[in-house]
Each structure stands twice: as C-alpha cells, then as structure tokens.
Design a protein around this motif. Structure first.
Motif, mmCIF file in Angstrom:
data_model
loop_
_atom_site.group_PDB
_atom_site.id
_atom_site.type_symbol
_atom_site.label_atom_id
_atom_site.label_comp_id
_atom_site.label_asym_id
_atom_site.label_seq_id
_atom_site.Cartn_x
_atom_site.Cartn_y
_atom_site.Cartn_z
ATOM 1 N N GLU A 211 -0.217 5.891 -0.583
ATOM 2 C CA GLU A 211 0.949 6.575 -0.020
ATOM 3 C C GLU A 211 1.572 5.755 1.092
ATOM 4 O OE1 GLU A 211 2.278 9.843 -0.818
ATOM 5 O OE2 GLU A 211 1.137 9.286 -2.596
ATOM 6 N N LEU A 212 0.719 5.216 1.936
ATOM 7 C CA LEU A 212 1.197 4.399 3.051
ATOM 8 C C LEU A 212 1.963 3.175 2.514
ATOM 9 C CD1 LEU A 212 -1.859 4.500 5.511
ATOM 10 C CD2 LEU A 212 0.406 5.507 5.879
ATOM 11 N N GLU A 213 1.407 2.572 1.513
ATOM 12 C CA GLU A 213 2.062 1.395 0.903
ATOM 13 C C GLU A 213 3.451 1.751 0.401
ATOM 14 O OE1 GLU A 213 -0.948 -2.020 -0.214
ATOM 15 O OE2 GLU A 213 1.241 -1.885 -0.042
ATOM 16 N N LYS A 214 3.446 2.838 -0.353
ATOM 17 C CA LYS A 214 4.721 3.305 -0.925
ATOM 18 C C LYS A 214 5.752 3.465 0.184
ATOM 19 C CE LYS A 214 4.802 7.249 -3.102
ATOM 20 N NZ LYS A 214 4.450 8.289 -4.102
ATOM 21 N N ARG A 215 5.423 4.129 1.196
ATOM 22 C CA ARG A 215 6.346 4.415 2.275
ATOM 23 C C ARG A 215 6.738 3.142 3.012
ATOM 24 N NH1 ARG A 215 3.822 8.911 1.237
ATOM 25 N NH2 ARG A 215 4.731 10.947 1.755
ATOM 26 N N LEU A 216 5.774 2.254 3.177
ATOM 27 C CA LEU A 216 6.099 1.007 3.872
ATOM 28 C C LEU A 216 7.185 0.253 3.102
ATOM 29 C CD1 LEU A 216 5.352 -0.892 6.223
ATOM 30 C CD2 LEU A 216 3.936 -2.132 4.590
ATOM 31 N N ASN A 217 6.967 0.188 1.783
ATOM 32 C CA ASN A 217 7.966 -0.543 0.987
ATOM 33 C C ASN A 217 9.348 0.062 1.159
ATOM 34 O OD1 ASN A 217 6.031 -2.305 0.046
ATOM 35 N ND2 ASN A 217 5.557 -1.082 -1.769
ATOM 36 N N LEU A 218 9.363 1.370 1.097
ATOM 37 C CA LEU A 218 10.688 2.026 1.270
ATOM 38 C C LEU A 218 11.258 1.703 2.646
ATOM 39 C CD1 LEU A 218 9.897 5.508 -0.292
ATOM 40 C CD2 LEU A 218 11.640 3.876 -1.063
ATOM 41 N N LEU A 219 10.405 1.728 3.614
ATOM 42 C CA LEU A 219 10.832 1.477 4.988
ATOM 43 C C LEU A 219 11.427 0.067 5.121
ATOM 44 C CD1 LEU A 219 10.732 2.966 7.686
ATOM 45 C CD2 LEU A 219 8.689 1.675 8.229
ATOM 46 N N CYS B 136 7.922 -5.985 13.173
ATOM 47 C CA CYS B 136 6.657 -5.309 12.836
ATOM 48 C C CYS B 136 6.927 -3.905 12.333
ATOM 49 C CB CYS B 136 5.762 -5.277 14.074
ATOM 50 S SG CYS B 136 4.155 -4.579 13.759
ATOM 51 N N PHE B 137 6.447 -3.659 11.108
ATOM 52 C CA PHE B 137 6.575 -2.307 10.557
ATOM 53 C C PHE B 137 5.237 -1.630 10.617
ATOM 54 C CE2 PHE B 137 10.801 -2.585 8.652
ATOM 55 C CZ PHE B 137 11.004 -3.967 8.524
ATOM 56 N N LEU B 138 5.214 -0.374 10.959
ATOM 57 C CA LEU B 138 3.958 0.367 10.980
ATOM 58 C C LEU B 138 4.154 1.723 10.333
ATOM 59 C CD1 LEU B 138 1.315 0.684 13.713
ATOM 60 C CD2 LEU B 138 2.298 2.766 12.828
ATOM 61 N N VAL B 139 3.380 1.997 9.335
ATOM 62 C CA VAL B 139 3.411 3.326 8.721
ATOM 63 C C VAL B 139 2.031 3.954 8.940
ATOM 64 C CG1 VAL B 139 3.761 4.636 6.606
ATOM 65 C CG2 VAL B 139 4.954 2.467 6.952
ATOM 66 N N GLY B 140 2.050 5.199 9.432
ATOM 67 C CA GLY B 140 0.756 5.796 9.747
ATOM 68 C C GLY B 140 0.631 7.218 9.236
ATOM 69 N N ARG B 141 -0.562 7.717 9.293
ATOM 70 C CA ARG B 141 -0.808 9.081 8.807
ATOM 71 C C ARG B 141 -1.911 9.715 9.649
ATOM 72 N NH1 ARG B 141 -3.077 12.866 5.588
ATOM 73 N NH2 ARG B 141 -1.977 13.519 3.699
ATOM 74 N N ASP B 142 -1.652 10.927 9.972
ATOM 75 C CA ASP B 142 -2.679 11.700 10.676
ATOM 76 C C ASP B 142 -3.684 12.206 9.634
ATOM 77 O OD1 ASP B 142 -4.267 13.566 11.940
ATOM 78 O OD2 ASP B 142 -2.593 14.383 13.126
ATOM 79 N N ILE B 143 -4.861 11.784 9.808
ATOM 80 C CA ILE B 143 -5.819 12.194 8.762
ATOM 81 C C ILE B 143 -6.873 13.170 9.276
ATOM 82 C CG2 ILE B 143 -5.543 10.122 7.349
ATOM 83 C CD1 ILE B 143 -8.122 9.080 8.658
ATOM 84 N N ARG B 144 -6.503 13.918 10.287
ATOM 85 C CA ARG B 144 -7.460 14.888 10.810
ATOM 86 C C ARG B 144 -7.936 15.850 9.737
ATOM 87 N NH1 ARG B 144 -4.925 16.191 16.618
ATOM 88 N NH2 ARG B 144 -3.116 15.731 15.298
ATOM 89 N N SER B 145 -6.993 16.344 8.962
ATOM 90 C CA SER B 145 -7.416 17.314 7.949
ATOM 91 C C SER B 145 -8.274 16.634 6.897
ATOM 92 C CB SER B 145 -6.214 17.986 7.303
ATOM 93 O OG SER B 145 -5.377 16.984 6.735
ATOM 94 N N GLU B 146 -7.953 15.376 6.566
ATOM 95 C CA GLU B 146 -8.792 14.655 5.598
ATOM 96 C C GLU B 146 -10.201 14.518 6.139
ATOM 97 O OE1 GLU B 146 -5.741 14.124 5.437
ATOM 98 O OE2 GLU B 146 -5.395 14.080 3.282
ATOM 99 N N ARG B 147 -10.169 14.153 7.415
ATOM 100 C CA ARG B 147 -11.486 13.987 8.043
ATOM 101 C C ARG B 147 -12.271 15.290 7.988
ATOM 102 N NH1 ARG B 147 -10.857 9.808 12.615
ATOM 103 N NH2 ARG B 147 -11.746 8.060 11.475
ATOM 104 N N ALA B 148 -11.634 16.375 8.286
ATOM 105 C CA ALA B 148 -12.296 17.685 8.246
ATOM 106 C C ALA B 148 -12.828 17.961 6.848
ATOM 107 C CB ALA B 148 -11.336 18.769 8.688
#
Lengths: 468, 219
Positions: free
Chosen positions: A45-53, A140-152
């Motif tokens: 997902e991050l990759e996908k979004r980065l490319n779009l960005l 510099c491009f940075l795409v990130g995701r909060d993964i708290r719920s994943e972690r949970a």
C-alpha cells in the motif's frame, strides 16, 4: 509410591519441555509469518501511494521543482490520503535543503529523515511504518502509516496462539501423565512384590507376564537371585542344625563321664579313666569343630589354596604308608599303581583328600578285602582313584555321599577318621577349589571307587567364591 | 534291678553301664537294634534305656516290635530333640524321653521313677516297722539309724521290698539282680541275704524253704 512419582515426574518434565519447545517453535513461526504478511501488505500500500505521490509532484515542463506548490493530486489520490475516514496514511515531501514542500492533512509531525541515500527504503518509526524515497534531485518523499491497530491485531494473534499452545501443552501433559502411569504401574508392582519377598517369604516369586521386555528381564534376574538366596539360607539352616546336632554327642559324653565320676567317691584310677574319657570326647569335638570351620572357610571363599607343582603319585605313596598300620590291622591288601601324575595344587590339602578316601575305604572294607590306589596322567591333568571291595553304596544314596553329615546308615558311623560325616564333603570342597571333580561309582556287595580329576595347570585361578 | 542299655556309641554305653552298676543295678548291654531287641525279648528287664539312632534298625522300630510282646518300661535317650521326634518316641511306646546331652542325676532319677512305675509303687518311702526304706534316696534306716549297705545289698533289699508280701524265687532274684556276665551258680545271693540279715535283723528276710525269699511273708 515415591518410585512412581519420581519416574513419572521426570518423564512428565521431559515431555513437557519437549512439547513446550515444539509448540513455542511452531507458534512463533506461525505468528511471524502472519505478522510479516501483514507488514508486507502495508508495504505494498505504501509503495502504491508513494508512486502516486511522486507522480503528483512531478514538475510540469519548464517548471522548477520548488515551484510545485500545488501538486496535481487527483481526487482519487486525495482519497488515498484523506484522514477523515480514519485512513492512517500520510505523506511528507521535502526539498533537498530541508524545506517542506507539502504534506497530507493531519499528517503527524515527522522530521525529515536524516539518512539521505538515494533510492527507496522502508522504516519503522514508533507506531509508524514509513516508506522513504530520495529522488536524485535531493527531494525526499515519505509515505507513512499508523500501524497501531495492526500492532494490536498482532498482539491479539500472539495471545490467542499462546493460549491455544498452552491448552495443547496441558492436554499433552495430561496424556503424558496417563501414559507414564501405565508404564510405572507394573514397575511399582514388581518393586512392591520384591520388597515383600525380601522382607519375608523367600519362597515367593515375582509374576513375569512379559519376560521379553526390560521389566521382565529385571524380574527374572530378581527371581533367580531369590531362588539362590533361598537355597543358601536353607543350606545354612540345615548345616547349623546338623552341626549342633553332631556336637551334642561328644558334649553328652563329656557330661556323662564327668557327672558319673562326681556321683560318688572314686578311686584315683577311676577318676583318671573318667578324665581320659573326657579328653577323648573333647578331642572328637575338636575334630568336628575343625572340620566345620574348614568347610565354612571353603564356603566363604577365604580358604587359600597354595598352588605349587606336585605329583599325585608321590602324595599317594606317602598317604599309603601312613595308613599301612590300619590296612595291616584288618589284613587288607593295598594295591598301588602309582604312575606319574603331575599337577598344580596344594599338596597338604590333596594329601588330606587322599588320606580321607583311604581311611573311608579301610573302614568300610571287611577284613581281608582289597583296596586299590591308582594315579595317572589324564589329558594334561592328573587323576587318582581309590577303590575298595566293601559293601558298596546304594544307588539312591550315591548322589548324596558328598553331602555334609550324610552317612551310609542313619546311625553314627564309627569311622577311623573320627566319624564326623564331613570327610567327603571336605574332599569335595578341596577338589572343587582346585577346579577339579570328584566322582563315585559303586555296586552293592562288589565295592566302591572314588575318582578325582584335576585339571591341567593353567595360570593360578581365583578361588571360586561360591559353591553350587 | 536289671537294666538293658541299647546304645551304639561305645564310649557312652560303657560309661552308662559302669555308672548304673555302681548304683547297684545289674546291667546288660547291646550295640545295635537287632541285638537289643533280642535281649529285650528274651529277658525281663526292669527298664530299658534305648538310643533312637541305632544300626540295623532304629530305636522306634525296635520299640514298635518290642511292644508287641513286652511291657518293659523304656526310656528313650537321643540327641534328636525336635518336638516331632519326642512325640513319635512317646507314641511308639516309650515311657520317657530324655534328650542328650542330659543331666546325669536327672537321668538316674527318671530310671528310678520308671522302675517304680513298673513295680506299680507310687510312694518312695516304705515302712517295715524297725526298718524304713526310701527308694528315692536309696537309704535304709534301722531304728532311726542309717544302715550302710553295699549297692548290691541295697538292690536285693529294694527288690524284695517292692514285692513285699510275695515269695520271690531264687531264679527271679538271679534274673533281676545279676546281669548276663554273672555266674548264676555262685552263692552270691546267699551271701547277700545273710549280710542283710546281719544288718537289718535275722527275721527281716524270711526264707521259704524250697521256694525263695520274701519280706513280710509268713515263714
């Protein structure tokens, strides 16, 4: 009880450990794969979004990089970064010098990545998974995701795996306990029976339903040991009974001689006679006791046999000379056929055997009979035989002549050797101690012949510890 | 009193015979079951001392055969002391059972008891007026004073006393007071009788001419 618990406990401990390791291993692997899959999904997902960005921030023809202030973000792209739906994605874009060129709405504060290698890289920053792209221009491009719920979710996974694993472990332990019990129960039974036998009744034996397995083997060995113990005790008891019985006779004599002398006034000659009788009886006791002690020493295996080269012929000749007065008294013919019979043994003890056999022959052969004494080599070893023309020994008694206190007839035999009933038993013990054999053949009214075989001289063998 | 000792241990046999003869008994001996049985059947002994373990056939066997014809009191002497052996001995017909090694004074007392039983006398003390006889102590008193008797004299006195009121023939006396080794043609018996008369009074022992002697009988 203790036995069962300690073996069971050990078994359980080992199985528990094994199960634990296996379950933990599998559990971890399963959880890790699951987690990796999740992260991989996020990364895609991050990759996908980065490319779009990157696409959105590409400068128009003729436009300078820094001038791209209004990125061409399509609605769709915007959607991908919209924060209202709770979409945890965000982005940041920095120019080479560190100026922020743009970021998504409500993007969490993110410092510009310190590492500025060209190319793409993933990283974890606290609760955020970020994909960083450093363009050749330095942007510099940075795409990130909060993964708290994943972690949970991953923690929940781990928890449920652990719980499941624990359940399996406990089940496994329970099963192992049951199996261990089944194994140790027959063991405990054998142990209990053995203890009972050892404590009390030596005639009982352990049940051996499966002689082939290890427990069966141990049980058989125990049973054999009990049988040997039983025999040994019985023999000892019999011997003690016989010995004390035999001692009664001379004791009774001494008592009667002495009490008789004390009954009334006697002449000095009568006193002397009584005392002489006491001495004779005491000497009989001494002979008996000496014989008993001899046998006891042979039994215990502490009787030393001096092994030296000797010749049975020489010993036989000496013994024959010793008993000549006795043969002459009964007008017995003593035939000697003494060929060289070299052997390795204790000459004093062997002489004892020969003298004993001769004395028996003389005692049991009626007047004017014949006694033959022969020695010869025998296949490397030596052999000796004493034969007589006496009344012979009945076939049913033949196998028992070497038993202690066994006598030809039930009454006390007045043998020249003192009539202890131990003479042949001692001969047997001495011959066996030399590794040899002593046998007897007899025919009623014809005579008897005793034969001794001694083995060839080998290196000094240990004195056998037990008599069979 | 005449006894038979059947014992295969020569030393013991010799010693017991000596001791019992010193006590005043006439003693015959035998060394095996066969000889012992023969003598026991041929003669009337006052008691028999029998060893259990004998050559030819053992003491129990001898007893069983003897009891078919004779009621002679038998005392079994043996080194076997298991309860089963004692029971067997007594059941076979022994009157007493003594285990070796035995206490000699006890053995002698048991022999005396056996003889008493054989003579059916329960008491040991006999009163003849002036003369008193105690068979347990083997003592004789005349008018309260102890009378010294030779063992052989005492034996004769005891026999007559135990058969008081009867005439005892010379033959019987010879049978019971002398063993097989004695010469029965001797006049030892008369000598003893006259000695007793000298010590206990002329009228104590009565002569019944042609028949024998007795105590407490009419002359």
């Amino acid at each position: 009880m203790k036995l069962r618990y300690s073996i069971r406990a050990r078994l359980l401990g080992h199985i528990g450990l094994l199960l634990l390791v296996v379950l933990a291993g599998f559990g971890y692997v399963a959880w890790h794969r699951e987690s990796a899959a999740r992260i991989a999904e996020i990364d895609r997902e991050l990759e996908k979004r980065l490319n779009l960005l990157i696409g959105a921030y590409r400068p128009e023809a003729g436009q300078r990089l820094r001038e791209v202030s209004q990125p061409h973000l399509s609605p769709r792209t915007l959607e991908l970064f919209a924060n209202e739906g709770g979409d945890p994605f965000y982005y940041w874009v920095w120019l080479g010098e560190g100026l922020v060129q743009g970021h998504s709405n409500d993007a969490p504060e993110t410092p510009m990545p310190a590492q500025r290698d060209k190319g793409r890289s993933f990283r974890m920053r606290g609760d955020f998974r970020e994909l960083i792209h450093v363009a050749p221009s330095g942007r510099c491009f940075l795409v990130g995701r909060d993964i708290r719920s994943e972690r949970a979710a991953m923690r929940a996974d781990a928890a449920s795996l652990a719980a499941f694993g624990l359940g399996v472990l406990l089940l496994g332990l329970g099963l192992a306990w049951w199996i261990a019990s089944r194994v140790t129960r027959p063991l405990a039974k054998v142990s209990r029976t053995a203890k009972q036998i050892a404590d009390g009744d030596l005639s009982r034996r352990i049940d051996v339903p499966k002689p082939e397995d290890e427990l069966g083997e141990v049980s058989n060995v125990l049973n054999e040991t009990f049988a040997r113990l039983e025999t040994a005790f019985a023999r000892q008891k019999q011997f003690t009974a016989d010995a004390s019985h035999e001692l009664r006779t001379p004791v009774s004599l001494i008592l009667t001689h002495a009490q008789g002398a004390l009954l009334r006034e006697q002449t000095p000659a009568e006193y002397r006679e009584a005392l002489a009788d006491c001495v004779r009886a005491a000497q009989r006791m001494k002979t008996l006791i000496d014989s008993l002690l001899d046998l006891a020493r042979f039994d215990a295996g502490v009787e030393p046999i001096q092994r030296q080269p000797c010749d049975l012929a020489g010993l036989a000749r000496d013994c024959a000379n010793l008993v000549r007065p006795l043969t002459e008294a009964k007008r017995l013919r003593l035939d000697l056929d003494l060929r060289a019979a070299p052997c390795h043994g204790d000459s004093a003890r062997l002489s004892q055997v020969i003298t004993n056999l001769l004395a028996n022959a003389i005692h049991f052969t009626p007047d004017s009979g014949t006694i033959a004494l022969r020695t010869n080599q025998d296949g490397g070893g030596a052999c000796l035989s004493v034969s007589d023309t006496g009344p012979g020994i009945a076939p049913d008694q033949l196998s028992r002549v070497f038993e202690r206190f066994h006598r030809a007839d039930a009454s006390r035999a007045r043998a020249a050797s003192g009539g202890t009933g131990l003479g042949l038993a001692i001969c047997d013990a001495i011959v066996k101690a030399h590794g040899g054999t002593i046998t007897v053949e007899s025919e009623i009214a014809k005579g008897t012949i005793f034969t001794v075989h001694l083995p060839p001289a080998t290196e000094p063998s240990r004195f056998p510890r037990s008599q069979q | 009193m005449r006894l038979l000792i059947i014992e295969d241990e020569a030393d013991m046999l010799r010693r017991l015979a000596t001791i019992l003869r010193a006590e005043g008994y006439a003693v015959d001996t035998a060394e095996d079951g066969e000889e012992g049985l023969y003598k026991a059947q041929e003669n009337d002994y006052d008691a028999v001392l029998l060893d259990a373990m004998l050559p030819k056939f053992d003491g129990w066997e001898l007893l069983a055969r003897l009891r078919k014809t004779k009621k002679t009191p038998v005392l079994m002497l043996t080194a076997r002391d298991a309860s089963a052996d004692r029971v067997r001995g007594l059941d076979c017909g022994a009157d007493d059972y003594v285990v070796k090694p035995f206490d000699l004074p006890e053995l002698l007392a048991r022999v005396r008891a056996l003889i008493r039983r054989g003579a059916a006398i329960a008491i040991t003390r006999m009163d003849f007026g002036e003369v008193v006889l105690d068979t347990a102590q083997r003592c004789v008193w005349r008018k309260g004073e102890v009378v010294a008797l030779q063992p052989s004299e005492y034996a004769l006195l005891e026999y007559l006393a135990l058969h008081r009121g009867e005439v005892v023939t010379r033959t019987t006396l010879y049978k019971h007071l002398f063993d097989e080794n004695e010469d029965t043609l001797s006049n030892l018996l008369d000598v003893r009788v006259s000695n007793l008369r000298r010590k206990l009074g002329q009228d104590f022992i009565i002569t019944r001419r042609g028949h024998g002697y007795g105590i407490g009988i009419e002359p």
